[in-house]
Design an enzyme around this catalytic site. Structure first.
Site, PDB file in Angstrom:
ATOM      1  N   CYS A  17      -3.711   3.297  -4.160  1.00  0.00           N
ATOM      2  CA  CYS A  17      -2.266   3.427  -4.320  1.00  0.00           C
ATOM      3  C   CYS A  17      -2.168   4.817  -5.208  1.00  0.00           C
ATOM      4  CB  CYS A  17      -1.721   2.361  -5.530  1.00  0.00           C
ATOM      5  SG  CYS A  17      -0.215   2.434  -6.065  1.00  0.00           S
ATOM      6  N   CYS A  26       1.235   3.536 -13.513  1.00  0.00           N
ATOM      7  CA  CYS A  26       0.749   2.283 -13.486  1.00  0.00           C
ATOM      8  C   CYS A  26      -0.672   2.327 -14.094  1.00  0.00           C
ATOM      9  CB  CYS A  26       0.909   1.594 -12.058  1.00  0.00           C
ATOM     10  SG  CYS A  26       0.327  -0.266 -12.044  1.00  0.00           S
ATOM     11  N   CYS A  33       5.514   2.811   1.150  1.00  0.00           N
ATOM     12  CA  CYS A  33       4.762   2.087   0.059  1.00  0.00           C
ATOM     13  C   CYS A  33       3.545   2.919  -0.193  1.00  0.00           C
ATOM     14  CB  CYS A  33       4.229   0.770   0.813  1.00  0.00           C
ATOM     15  SG  CYS A  33       5.354  -0.227   1.577  1.00  0.00           S
ATOM     16  N   CYS A  57      -5.244   0.563  -8.802  1.00  0.00           N
ATOM     17  CA  CYS A  57      -5.793  -0.080  -7.496  1.00  0.00           C
ATOM     18  C   CYS A  57      -6.211   1.098  -6.729  1.00  0.00           C
ATOM     19  CB  CYS A  57      -4.633  -0.795  -6.704  1.00  0.00           C
ATOM     20  SG  CYS A  57      -3.855  -1.949  -7.777  1.00  0.00           S
ATOM     21  N   GLU A 112      10.752   6.915  -8.862  1.00  0.00           N
ATOM     22  CA  GLU A 112      11.448   6.967  -7.703  1.00  0.00           C
ATOM     23  C   GLU A 112      12.009   5.645  -7.390  1.00  0.00           C
ATOM     24  OE1 GLU A 112       9.052  10.561  -5.441  1.00  0.00           O
ATOM     25  OE2 GLU A 112       7.939   8.713  -5.547  1.00  0.00           O
ATOM     26  N   CYS A 115      14.475  -0.420  -3.381  1.00  0.00           N
ATOM     27  CA  CYS A 115      13.241  -0.662  -3.716  1.00  0.00           C
ATOM     28  C   CYS A 115      12.991   0.028  -5.327  1.00  0.00           C
ATOM     29  CB  CYS A 115      12.116   0.159  -2.711  1.00  0.00           C
ATOM     30  SG  CYS A 115      10.296   0.034  -3.582  1.00  0.00           S
TER      31      CYS A 115
HETATM   32  N1  SAH Z   1       2.710  -3.236  -8.780  1.00  0.00           N
HETATM   33  C1  SAH Z   1       3.067  -3.935  -7.640  1.00  0.00           C
HETATM   34  C2  SAH Z   1       4.337  -3.490  -7.045  1.00  0.00           C
HETATM   35  C3  SAH Z   1       4.500  -2.161  -6.404  1.00  0.00           C
HETATM   36  S1  SAH Z   1       3.444  -1.698  -5.025  1.00  0.00           S
HETATM   37  C4  SAH Z   1       2.091  -4.378  -6.857  1.00  0.00           C
HETATM   38  O1  SAH Z   1       1.186  -4.021  -6.740  1.00  0.00           O
HETATM   39  O2  SAH Z   1       2.475  -5.491  -6.135  1.00  0.00           O
HETATM   40  C5  SAH Z   1       4.326  -2.197  -3.886  1.00  0.00           C
HETATM   41  C6  SAH Z   1       3.200  -2.628  -2.522  1.00  0.00           C
HETATM   42  O3  SAH Z   1       2.659  -1.389  -1.873  1.00  0.00           O
HETATM   43  C7  SAH Z   1       2.078  -3.217  -3.106  1.00  0.00           C
HETATM   44  O4  SAH Z   1       1.775  -4.228  -2.334  1.00  0.00           O
HETATM   45  C8  SAH Z   1       1.057  -2.042  -3.058  1.00  0.00           C
HETATM   46  O5  SAH Z   1      -0.195  -2.832  -3.208  1.00  0.00           O
HETATM   47  C9  SAH Z   1       1.338  -1.524  -1.799  1.00  0.00           C
HETATM   48  N2  SAH Z   1       0.595  -0.309  -1.570  1.00  0.00           N
HETATM   49  C10 SAH Z   1       0.128   0.446  -2.521  1.00  0.00           C
HETATM   50  N3  SAH Z   1      -0.408   1.679  -2.166  1.00  0.00           N
HETATM   51  C11 SAH Z   1      -0.093   1.783  -1.020  1.00  0.00           C
HETATM   52  C12 SAH Z   1      -0.639   2.484   0.246  1.00  0.00           C
HETATM   53  N4  SAH Z   1      -0.987   3.803  -0.269  1.00  0.00           N
HETATM   54  N5  SAH Z   1      -0.241   2.317   1.421  1.00  0.00           N
HETATM   55  C13 SAH Z   1       0.545   0.963   1.623  1.00  0.00           C
HETATM   56  N6  SAH Z   1       0.673   0.165   0.775  1.00  0.00           N
HETATM   57  C14 SAH Z   1       0.605   0.325  -0.487  1.00  0.00           C
HETATM   58 FE1  SF4 Z   2      -0.064  -0.550  -9.860  1.00  0.00          FE
HETATM   59 FE2  SF4 Z   2      -0.020   0.522  -7.446  1.00  0.00          FE
HETATM   60 FE3  SF4 Z   2      -1.689  -1.575  -8.155  1.00  0.00          FE
HETATM   61 FE4  SF4 Z   2       1.010  -1.927  -7.651  1.00  0.00          FE
HETATM   62  S1  SF4 Z   2      -0.716  -1.273  -6.163  1.00  0.00           S
HETATM   63  S2  SF4 Z   2      -0.556  -2.514  -9.401  1.00  0.00           S
HETATM   64  S3  SF4 Z   2       1.741   0.112  -8.592  1.00  0.00           S
HETATM   65  S4  SF4 Z   2      -1.783   0.553  -9.170  1.00  0.00           S
END
Ligand code: SAH
Ligand code: SF4
Length: 373
Positions: free
Chosen positions: A117, A110, A348, A114, A90, A103
């Protein structure tokens, strides 16, 4: 077929040299592709006819194909892009008064998993190619430009430098620094005057903290840096951002300081997702203030965006305000991210590349592979 979107300027010059063509020809084609959004060699009118024919026989200019286009009530626009073999990623465009931010995704899925996420929860499929990464910007300019041409005044003040996309953030699906080479090729194109000509401060890489790759980025292509911090101590961060077990906070802070020696901005942006009762207490702010004491930084608090089966809740607005207030009182610039596009799951952490429209997809998958990529 070689996809010319896979090359940065040096790469294209080298490939042209193999064809016996001069560097200025490569730059000419570069401008047609990226500045004009042209994907048809025949339309490159100032390129010699013989070269056009040669290119048409051996190369193509192909971005991923959009399979869905959703527009949120707040103007945020999200494209679902087919990247083959049943994978989709996306791209989200966020219009604001003085800028338009795209974005961009770097991986299908990934591997870093995390806890909060949605992309992480779907697992890792594969790295995107440079063409698939820069193709997102190529496509957005084209699709947004088409809308602008149809109604010339539309989004007029939302553009900067006459371009609709004025800023790029590598904050879509995937961990950009885990797909280093392809991401850097795409970043170089974003910065290059023959392509998109964005300034380094308008291009941001967001990383969960892959320390050696942060050092490489600093050396090879320093752009603005955002770091997904999300926790104030190692015990908590080990759970929320598992890569912390490999590169703990002390090392991460060291990498941030080293990055700033070459960065186009004199601060790092720490992203911090606000999880109710998990990382949002006053005690966490005290730890954070001590942690970042010698790292020039700003904080961007992200209210958690829920997705199906996630165990977390968003911190209440009042809690977020208080958390921000304490950081501000300590002299740390702190903003809270507005949630944009959540009615189309474009906020996000909600990007999962779900393919809901199975019918269209089935039709597409029925076309022969050669025609697609
Ligand atoms: N992988 C990279 C970039 C993509 S995520 C990273 O982790 O930085 C972009 C941002 O959205 C990151 O700060 C991530 O931690 C945050 N994010 C992920 N899941 C989220 C959620 N469910 N609600 C709000 N922010 C989230
Ligand atoms: Fe991967 Fe989501 Fe963690 Fe970013 S926040 S490193 S996209 S698992």
């Amino acid at each position: 077929m070689v996809n010319l979107l896979d090359f940065d300027v040096d790469g294209l010059v080298a490939w042209f040299a193999e064809l016996g063509e001069k560097p200025f020809r490569a730059r000419q084609v570069m401008r047609w592709m990226h500045r004009e959004g042209c994907d048809d060699f025949e339309r490159m009118t100032d390129v010699a006819k013989s070269l056009r024919a040669k290119l048409a026989g051996s190369a193509c200019i192909r971005a991923p194909e959009p399979i869905r286009d959703s527009i949120s009530t707040d103007g945020t626009r999200k494209w679902l892009l087919d990247v083959g073999n049943g994978n989709a990623v996306e791209t989200v465009f966020i219009p604001e008064t003085s800028r338009g931010t795209l974005c961009v995704s770097s991986q299908a899925g990934c591997a870093l998993d995390c806890a909060f996420c949605s992309t992480g929860k779907q697992g890792f499929n594969r790295n995107l190619s440079a063409a698939e990464i820069i193709g997102q910007l190529w496509l957005a300019n084209k699709l947004l430009g088409a809308a602008r041409d149809a109604a010339p005044d539309l989004e007029k003040d939302e553009r900067d430098n006459g371009r609709i996309v004025s800023n790029v953030v590598m904050m879509g699906m995937g961990e950009p620094l885990a797909n280093f080479d392809n991401v850097v090729t795409a970043l170089r194109l974003m910065l290059d005057d023959h392509a998109y000509g964005l300034s380094r401060r308008r291009v941001t890489v967001s990383t969960s903290g892959i320390v050696p790759a942060m050092d490489r980025l600093r050396d090879e292509c320093p752009v603005a840096l955002a770091v997904s911090l999300h926790a104030s101590n190692d015990v908590l961060r080990d759970q929320l951002v598992p890569i912390n077990q490999k590169y703990p906070l002390r090392e991460l802070m060291g990498a941030c300081r080293r990055y700033l020696e070459r960065a186009p901005r004199d601060f790092v942006t720490f992203e911090y997702v606000m999880l109710d009762g998990v990382n949002d207490q006053d005690a966490h702010t005290r730890e954070l203030i001590a942690l970042v004491r010698d790292v020039p930084c700003k904080f961007n608090l992200i209210p958690f965006n829920p997705f199906p089966n996630s165990p977390f809740r968003r911190s209440p607005a009042e809690r977020i305000r208080r958390f921000a207030g304490i950081l501000l009182d300590a002299g740390i610039v702190t903003t809270t991210r507005k949630t944009r596009g959540d009615d189309v799951d474009a906020a996000c952490g909600q990007l999962a590349g779900q393919v809901r429209d199975r019918t269209r997809r089935t039709v597409r998958l029925a076309t022969p592979m050669e025609d697609r990529r």
